[in-house]
Design an enzyme around this catalytic site. Structure first.
Site, PDB file in Angstrom:
ATOM      1  N   ASP A 147     -26.227 103.886  -5.879  1.00  0.00           N
ATOM      2  CA  ASP A 147     -26.220 105.322  -5.616  1.00  0.00           C
ATOM      3  C   ASP A 147     -27.585 105.883  -5.250  1.00  0.00           C
ATOM      4  O   ASP A 147     -27.692 107.077  -4.966  1.00  0.00           O
ATOM      5  CB  ASP A 147     -25.609 106.064  -6.809  1.00  0.00           C
ATOM      6  CG  ASP A 147     -24.104 105.861  -6.826  1.00  0.00           C
ATOM      7  OD1 ASP A 147     -23.513 105.852  -5.735  1.00  0.00           O
ATOM      8  OD2 ASP A 147     -23.535 105.672  -7.907  1.00  0.00           O
ATOM      9  N   HIS A 207     -29.140  99.688 -14.207  1.00  0.00           N
ATOM     10  CA  HIS A 207     -27.721  99.340 -14.194  1.00  0.00           C
ATOM     11  C   HIS A 207     -27.426  98.508 -15.416  1.00  0.00           C
ATOM     12  O   HIS A 207     -28.242  97.675 -15.810  1.00  0.00           O
ATOM     13  CB  HIS A 207     -27.373  98.549 -12.917  1.00  0.00           C
ATOM     14  CG  HIS A 207     -25.915  98.555 -12.611  1.00  0.00           C
ATOM     15  ND1 HIS A 207     -25.027  97.703 -13.220  1.00  0.00           N
ATOM     16  CD2 HIS A 207     -25.182  99.347 -11.784  1.00  0.00           C
ATOM     17  CE1 HIS A 207     -23.814  97.959 -12.763  1.00  0.00           C
ATOM     18  NE2 HIS A 207     -23.875  98.951 -11.902  1.00  0.00           N
ATOM     19  N   HIS A 258     -22.404 107.614 -14.455  1.00  0.00           N
ATOM     20  CA  HIS A 258     -21.448 106.758 -13.731  1.00  0.00           C
ATOM     21  C   HIS A 258     -21.270 107.329 -12.325  1.00  0.00           C
ATOM     22  O   HIS A 258     -22.083 107.084 -11.448  1.00  0.00           O
ATOM     23  CB  HIS A 258     -20.144 106.680 -14.531  1.00  0.00           C
ATOM     24  CG  HIS A 258     -19.122 105.731 -13.984  1.00  0.00           C
ATOM     25  ND1 HIS A 258     -19.440 104.647 -13.215  1.00  0.00           N
ATOM     26  CD2 HIS A 258     -17.765 105.715 -14.102  1.00  0.00           C
ATOM     27  CE1 HIS A 258     -18.332 103.997 -12.885  1.00  0.00           C
ATOM     28  NE2 HIS A 258     -17.298 104.632 -13.406  1.00  0.00           N
TER      29      HIS A 258
HETATM   30  C1  COA Z   1     -27.062 103.184 -15.443  1.00  0.00           C
HETATM   31  C2  COA Z   1     -27.646 103.306 -16.829  1.00  0.00           C
HETATM   32  C3  COA Z   1     -26.812 104.310 -17.630  1.00  0.00           C
HETATM   33  C4  COA Z   1     -27.575 101.938 -17.489  1.00  0.00           C
HETATM   34  O1  COA Z   1     -28.061 102.119 -18.740  1.00  0.00           O
HETATM   35  P1  COA Z   1     -28.094 101.052 -19.907  1.00  0.00           P
HETATM   36  O2  COA Z   1     -27.537  99.755 -19.525  1.00  0.00           O
HETATM   37  O3  COA Z   1     -27.464 101.707 -21.067  1.00  0.00           O
HETATM   38  O4  COA Z   1     -29.638 100.816 -20.050  1.00  0.00           O
HETATM   39  P2  COA Z   1     -30.495 101.355 -21.223  1.00  0.00           P
HETATM   40  O5  COA Z   1     -30.202 102.815 -21.426  1.00  0.00           O
HETATM   41  O6  COA Z   1     -30.295 100.472 -22.394  1.00  0.00           O
HETATM   42  O7  COA Z   1     -31.951 101.193 -20.649  1.00  0.00           O
HETATM   43  C5  COA Z   1     -32.817 100.117 -20.955  1.00  0.00           C
HETATM   44  C6  COA Z   1     -34.238 100.597 -20.810  1.00  0.00           C
HETATM   45  O8  COA Z   1     -34.465 100.933 -19.454  1.00  0.00           O
HETATM   46  C7  COA Z   1     -34.832 102.308 -19.340  1.00  0.00           C
HETATM   47  N1  COA Z   1     -34.122 102.844 -18.184  1.00  0.00           N
HETATM   48  C8  COA Z   1     -32.865 102.549 -17.801  1.00  0.00           C
HETATM   49  N2  COA Z   1     -32.560 103.221 -16.686  1.00  0.00           N
HETATM   50  C9  COA Z   1     -33.628 103.958 -16.374  1.00  0.00           C
HETATM   51  C10 COA Z   1     -33.911 104.864 -15.340  1.00  0.00           C
HETATM   52  N3  COA Z   1     -32.981 105.152 -14.419  1.00  0.00           N
HETATM   53  N4  COA Z   1     -35.119 105.460 -15.312  1.00  0.00           N
HETATM   54  C11 COA Z   1     -36.049 105.176 -16.231  1.00  0.00           C
HETATM   55  N5  COA Z   1     -35.846 104.305 -17.245  1.00  0.00           N
HETATM   56  C12 COA Z   1     -34.644 103.712 -17.320  1.00  0.00           C
HETATM   57  C13 COA Z   1     -34.329 102.980 -20.616  1.00  0.00           C
HETATM   58  O9  COA Z   1     -35.063 104.143 -20.916  1.00  0.00           O
HETATM   59  C14 COA Z   1     -34.538 101.874 -21.599  1.00  0.00           C
HETATM   60  O10 COA Z   1     -35.914 101.831 -21.965  1.00  0.00           O
HETATM   61  P3  COA Z   1     -36.370 101.495 -23.477  1.00  0.00           P
HETATM   62  O11 COA Z   1     -35.844 100.099 -23.729  1.00  0.00           O
HETATM   63  O12 COA Z   1     -37.843 101.592 -23.420  1.00  0.00           O
HETATM   64  O13 COA Z   1     -35.689 102.528 -24.315  1.00  0.00           O
HETATM   65  C15 COA Z   1     -29.119 103.760 -16.773  1.00  0.00           C
HETATM   66  O14 COA Z   1     -29.889 102.823 -16.102  1.00  0.00           O
HETATM   67  C16 COA Z   1     -29.274 105.146 -16.151  1.00  0.00           C
HETATM   68  O15 COA Z   1     -29.138 106.155 -16.856  1.00  0.00           O
HETATM   69  N6  COA Z   1     -29.575 105.204 -14.830  1.00  0.00           N
HETATM   70  C17 COA Z   1     -29.697 106.466 -14.141  1.00  0.00           C
HETATM   71  C18 COA Z   1     -28.327 106.987 -13.731  1.00  0.00           C
HETATM   72  C19 COA Z   1     -27.701 106.210 -12.605  1.00  0.00           C
HETATM   73  O16 COA Z   1     -28.351 105.930 -11.604  1.00  0.00           O
HETATM   74  N7  COA Z   1     -26.414 105.858 -12.772  1.00  0.00           N
HETATM   75  C20 COA Z   1     -25.652 105.141 -11.747  1.00  0.00           C
HETATM   76  C21 COA Z   1     -25.281 103.783 -12.223  1.00  0.00           C
HETATM   77  S1  COA Z   1     -24.492 102.881 -10.937  1.00  0.00           S
END
Ligand code: COA
Length: 371
Positions: A307, A257, A218
């Protein structure tokens, strides 16, 4: 079917912001984020979020006056920042400080909507003072008193560095605060609403919200991105980094996201700012290469988020990395207050259910009969 992480679950009506993840749109009270980024200021945007419409000139002047005269930290709070909080991470110090602000409030239990807004405006004014003052104290420097002649962002930079910032630098911080001011029911805002729904006070609700910001999923993403850029080191190593991260099911920071399955509309604004800053040039080039290499993941709905570029912008403005997490809070505090106010205007205790997966009823075995 359980919606893990409450994905896609609507839990409240809200008139504060629209996050349209399918079409990449973000509106605060009906105004497009791109327009606010171009034409508004953080003070005006905070007013909009809190009161629901853009202020008249007189309303903005009076709001700004209240903000400017509410920036000073009380002596007991200064002592805590200089004492027990001094060696804490800035985000931990901010969380502790918000919790302590209750001691300066003669009537924290007053839940009237006017009192919540009044208190919220004070919090908006105090957040930059807390972050800047704690950072200076942690570095063995003397705190700097707020300057009521400066705008919200300029005063933050003044209290942090002791130098009157150039107008363009203050404007970039202001812009960053606008972009982070509100984002519907993200983790911190949801947490604030849950606490508010118990009829606890605003300080408790905001403390809860700040707590969620520490996590890299987050609020911690901007510093996680910069740490990643340092690890990658150069454009030529981007491809290998991504291949390895994807192979090991890791996360490339600043991408993905929960809501946006297309480009986050805040990214072009931040990218444009980053492209113009000389000091962050090396990071910027790596980020562009990351965007190119990550493009195929667009098929899975993974795009850059706000971000990706914000850490580079902070770095270019010489804002120390430990302050990246609190900076998110300096913007989002306006959204948290607006949401707590909205929650209390039509409150119902937030209390979802879980599906029990533990053992079936078991017979209790007294300690002496256990092996
Ligand atoms: C933001 C975040 C937590 C959202 O996660 P979410 O909605 O729970 O998405 P999921 O974890 O279900 O991801 C869906 C798929 O995309 C992939 N994915 C999501 N974000 C990814 C990333 N930043 N890098 C690589 N793969 C990613 C996941 O591994 C998953 O793949 P799979 O279906 O093969 O397992 C996630 O994208 C993340 O961890 N991003 C990096 C941290 C970040 O930048 N946070 C700031 C948010 S504003």
């Amino acid at each position: 079917m359980i919606a893990k992480g409450l994905e896609g679950v609507v839990i409240a009506d809200s008139a504060i912001s629209l996050v349209d993840g399918k079409n990449g749109r973000l509106l605060y009270r009906g105004y497009a984020i791109g327009d606010l980024a171009r034409f508004s200021t953080y003070e005006e945007t905070a007013y909009l979020l809190l009161f629901g419409s853009l202020p008249s000139r007189a309303q903005l002047a009076s709001f700004s006056r209240v903000l400017r005269r509410s920036r000073r930290l009380s002596k007991p709070l200064l002592e805590v920042l200089a004492g027990p909080c001094r060696h804490l991470l800035p985000i931990d110090a901010l969380r502790t400080a918000v919790s302590l602000l209750v001691q300066d409030d003669p009537c924290p239990g007053d839940r009237s909507l006017e009192a919540v807004l009044e208190r919220g405006i004070r919090l908006i004014a105090l957040f930059p003072s807390i972050a800047a003052t704690h950072y200076r104290l942690s570095q063995g420097q003397k705190p700097i008193a707020p300057d009521a002649t400066l705008g919200h962002a300029a005063n933050f930079l003044w209290m942090l560095t002791g130098k009157k910032p150039p107008a363009e630098e203050a404007r970039l911080v202001d812009l960053d605060l606008i972009l982070h001011a509100e984002h519907s029911l993200n983790a911190s805002t949801f947490a604030a609403r849950v606490t508010a729904s118990t009829l606890s006070d605003l300080y408790a609700a905001v403390t809860t919200a700040v707590g969620t910001l520490k996590g890299p999923l987050h609020g911690g993403a901007a510093s996680a991105v910069v740490a990643m850029l340092d690890q990658i080191g150069s454009e030529s190593r981007v491809r290998a980094y991504i291949q390895e991260t994807v192979r090991t099911h890791g996360r490339v920071m600043g991408f993905g996201h929960r809501e946006y399955k297309v480009l986050d509309p805040r990214v072009p604004v931040m990218r444009d700012v980053a492209s113009r800053l000389e000091k962050g040039r090396r990071y910027y080039e790596i980020l562009r290469a990351l965007e190119r290499e990550m493009a195929p993941l667009g098929k899975k709905g993974i795009f850059p988020n706000v971000d990706l570029y914000s850490g580079t912008v902070y770095h270019s403005l010489s804002i120390p990395q430990p302050l990246f997490d609190p900076l998110f809070a300096l913007g989002r505090i306006a959204g948290w207050v607006a949401h707590v106010h909205e929650q209390l205007a039509d409150n119902r205790l937030i209390r979802p259910r879980s599906a029990y997966t533990g053992p079936k009823a078991r017979r209790y075995v007294p300690l002496e009969e256990r092996p």
